[in-house]
Scaffold this motif. Structure first.
Motif, PDB file in Angstrom:
ATOM      1  N   UNK A   3       0.849  -1.191   0.000  1.00 12.04           N
ATOM      2  CA  UNK A   3       0.000   0.000   0.000  1.00 12.04           C
ATOM      3  C   UNK A   3       0.883   1.239   0.000  1.00 12.04           C
ATOM      4  N   UNK A   4       0.531   2.179  -0.858  1.00 11.80           N
ATOM      5  CA  UNK A   4       1.285   3.419  -0.989  1.00 11.80           C
ATOM      6  C   UNK A   4       0.375   4.587  -0.635  1.00 11.80           C
ATOM      7  N   UNK A   5       0.835   5.447   0.242  1.00 16.84           N
ATOM      8  CA  UNK A   5       0.043   6.592   0.661  1.00 16.84           C
ATOM      9  C   UNK A   5       0.847   7.864   0.452  1.00 16.84           C
ATOM     10  N   UNK A   6       0.354   8.714  -0.464  1.00 16.88           N
ATOM     11  CA  UNK A   6       1.025   9.967  -0.764  1.00 16.88           C
ATOM     12  C   UNK A   6       0.521  11.082   0.159  1.00 16.88           C
ATOM     13  N   UNK A   7       1.364  12.065   0.354  1.00 19.82           N
ATOM     14  CA  UNK A   7       0.992  13.257   1.104  1.00 19.82           C
ATOM     15  C   UNK A   7       1.866  14.411   0.636  1.00 19.82           C
ATOM     16  N   UNK A   8       1.461  15.617   1.015  1.00 19.65           N
ATOM     17  CA  UNK A   8       2.282  16.788   0.722  1.00 19.65           C
ATOM     18  C   UNK A   8       1.801  17.648  -0.422  1.00 19.65           C
ATOM     19  N   UNK A   9       0.744  17.217  -1.105  1.00 22.56           N
ATOM     20  CA  UNK A   9       0.223  18.051  -2.175  1.00 22.56           C
ATOM     21  C   UNK A   9      -0.476  19.287  -1.638  1.00 22.56           C
ATOM     22  N   UNK A  10      -0.850  20.178  -2.553  1.00 19.00           N
ATOM     23  CA  UNK A  10      -1.546  21.382  -2.130  1.00 19.00           C
ATOM     24  C   UNK A  10      -1.519  22.449  -3.198  1.00 19.00           C
ATOM     25  N   UNK A  11      -1.878  23.649  -2.775  1.00 14.19           N
ATOM     26  CA  UNK A  11      -1.908  24.808  -3.659  1.00 14.19           C
ATOM     27  C   UNK A  11      -0.674  25.664  -3.406  1.00 14.19           C
ATOM     28  N   UNK A  12       0.015  26.015  -4.465  1.00 11.63           N
ATOM     29  CA  UNK A  12       1.229  26.823  -4.333  1.00 11.63           C
ATOM     30  C   UNK A  12       1.296  27.799  -5.505  1.00 11.63           C
ATOM     31  N   UNK A  17       7.593  25.926  -4.007  1.00 12.26           N
ATOM     32  CA  UNK A  17       8.091  24.558  -3.836  1.00 12.26           C
ATOM     33  C   UNK A  17       7.097  23.709  -3.056  1.00 12.26           C
ATOM     34  N   UNK A  18       7.176  22.425  -3.301  1.00  8.82           N
ATOM     35  CA  UNK A  18       6.409  21.439  -2.545  1.00  8.82           C
ATOM     36  C   UNK A  18       7.267  20.189  -2.397  1.00  8.82           C
ATOM     37  N   UNK A  19       7.050  19.475  -1.300  1.00  8.26           N
ATOM     38  CA  UNK A  19       7.711  18.190  -1.103  1.00  8.26           C
ATOM     39  C   UNK A  19       6.644  17.128  -0.899  1.00  8.26           C
ATOM     40  N   UNK A  20       6.584  16.206  -1.840  1.00 10.01           N
ATOM     41  CA  UNK A  20       5.655  15.102  -1.733  1.00 10.01           C
ATOM     42  C   UNK A  20       6.334  13.928  -1.033  1.00 10.01           C
ATOM     43  N   UNK A  21       5.541  13.199  -0.283  1.00 14.87           N
ATOM     44  CA  UNK A  21       6.034  11.996   0.383  1.00 14.87           C
ATOM     45  C   UNK A  21       5.136  10.826   0.025  1.00 14.87           C
ATOM     46  N   UNK A  22       5.713   9.651   0.028  1.00 11.57           N
ATOM     47  CA  UNK A  22       4.952   8.433  -0.227  1.00 11.57           C
ATOM     48  C   UNK A  22       5.449   7.366   0.739  1.00 11.57           C
ATOM     49  N   UNK A  23       4.551   6.954   1.620  1.00  7.80           N
ATOM     50  CA  UNK A  23       4.884   5.925   2.600  1.00  7.80           C
ATOM     51  C   UNK A  23       4.387   4.575   2.113  1.00  7.80           C
ATOM     52  N   UNK A  24       5.257   3.589   2.177  1.00  6.35           N
ATOM     53  CA  UNK A  24       4.919   2.248   1.692  1.00  6.35           C
ATOM     54  C   UNK A  24       4.773   1.278   2.849  1.00  6.35           C
ATOM     55  N   UNK A  25       3.734   0.467   2.772  1.00  4.75           N
ATOM     56  CA  UNK A  25       3.499  -0.544   3.816  1.00  4.75           C
ATOM     57  C   UNK A  25       4.033  -1.889   3.327  1.00  4.75           C
ATOM     58  N   UNK A  77      10.799   3.547   4.856  1.00  4.99           N
ATOM     59  CA  UNK A  77       9.878   3.050   3.816  1.00  4.99           C
ATOM     60  C   UNK A  77       9.178   4.204   3.101  1.00  4.99           C
ATOM     61  N   UNK A  78       9.935   5.231   2.782  1.00  5.07           N
ATOM     62  CA  UNK A  78       9.346   6.431   2.212  1.00  5.07           C
ATOM     63  C   UNK A  78      10.161   6.928   1.026  1.00  5.07           C
ATOM     64  N   UNK A  79       9.445   7.399   0.009  1.00  2.66           N
ATOM     65  CA  UNK A  79      10.071   8.053  -1.138  1.00  2.66           C
ATOM     66  C   UNK A  79       9.555   9.483  -1.193  1.00  2.66           C
ATOM     67  N   UNK A  80      10.431  10.384  -1.618  1.00  7.12           N
ATOM     68  CA  UNK A  80      10.110  11.803  -1.620  1.00  7.12           C
ATOM     69  C   UNK A  80      10.251  12.378  -3.031  1.00  7.12           C
ATOM     70  N   UNK A  81       9.513  13.461  -3.257  1.00  3.00           N
ATOM     71  CA  UNK A  81       9.673  14.227  -4.490  1.00  3.00           C
ATOM     72  C   UNK A  81       9.716  15.699  -4.114  1.00  3.00           C
TER      73      UNK A  81
END
Length: 124
Positions: A3-12, A17-25, A77-81
């Protein structure tokens, strides 16, 4: 099953700049090549960036080179953008993806696991 759960999106604002994260189970995160894709309204999903299993190699689409950095922390267990100098045309839903095959991620074909996506909106 991963399972992959992204976070960090939004309005800019443009230029921001934004930093997205994705946590993997998964207990075997380091066995997965990870990638980020995006899909804008009315367009097909496209590859943005990929990172190899250990994080030693990274790959970028031409349209983000120099503005985006992908990284991973296998202890978390996380990937970033990290996205800098954002443009209105970067507006899209950004998806995290995982596959044991690096070529599947880089080609965006038959990828095993996808996150639900996180919205990134860049205003002009």
């Amino acid at each position: 099953q991963v399972q992959l759960v992204e976070s960090g999106g939004g309005l800019v604002q443009a230029g921001g700049s934004l930093r997205l994260s994705c946590a993997a189970s998964t207990r075997t995160f380091s066995s997965y090549f990870m990638g980020w894709f995006r899909q804008a309204p009315g367009k097909e999903r496209e590859f943005v960036a990929g990172v190899s299993w250990s994080g030693s190699s990274t790959y970028y689409a031409d349209f983000v080179k120099g503005r985006v950095t992908i990284s991973r922390d296998n202890t978390k267990n996380t990937v970033y953008l990290q996205m800098n100098s954002l443009k209105p045309e970067d507006t899209a839903v950004y998806y995290c993806a995982a596959d044991e095959s690096g070529s599947k991620i880089r080609l965006g074909r038959s990828v095993d696991y996808w996150g639900q996506g996180t919205q990134v909106t860049v205003s002009s």
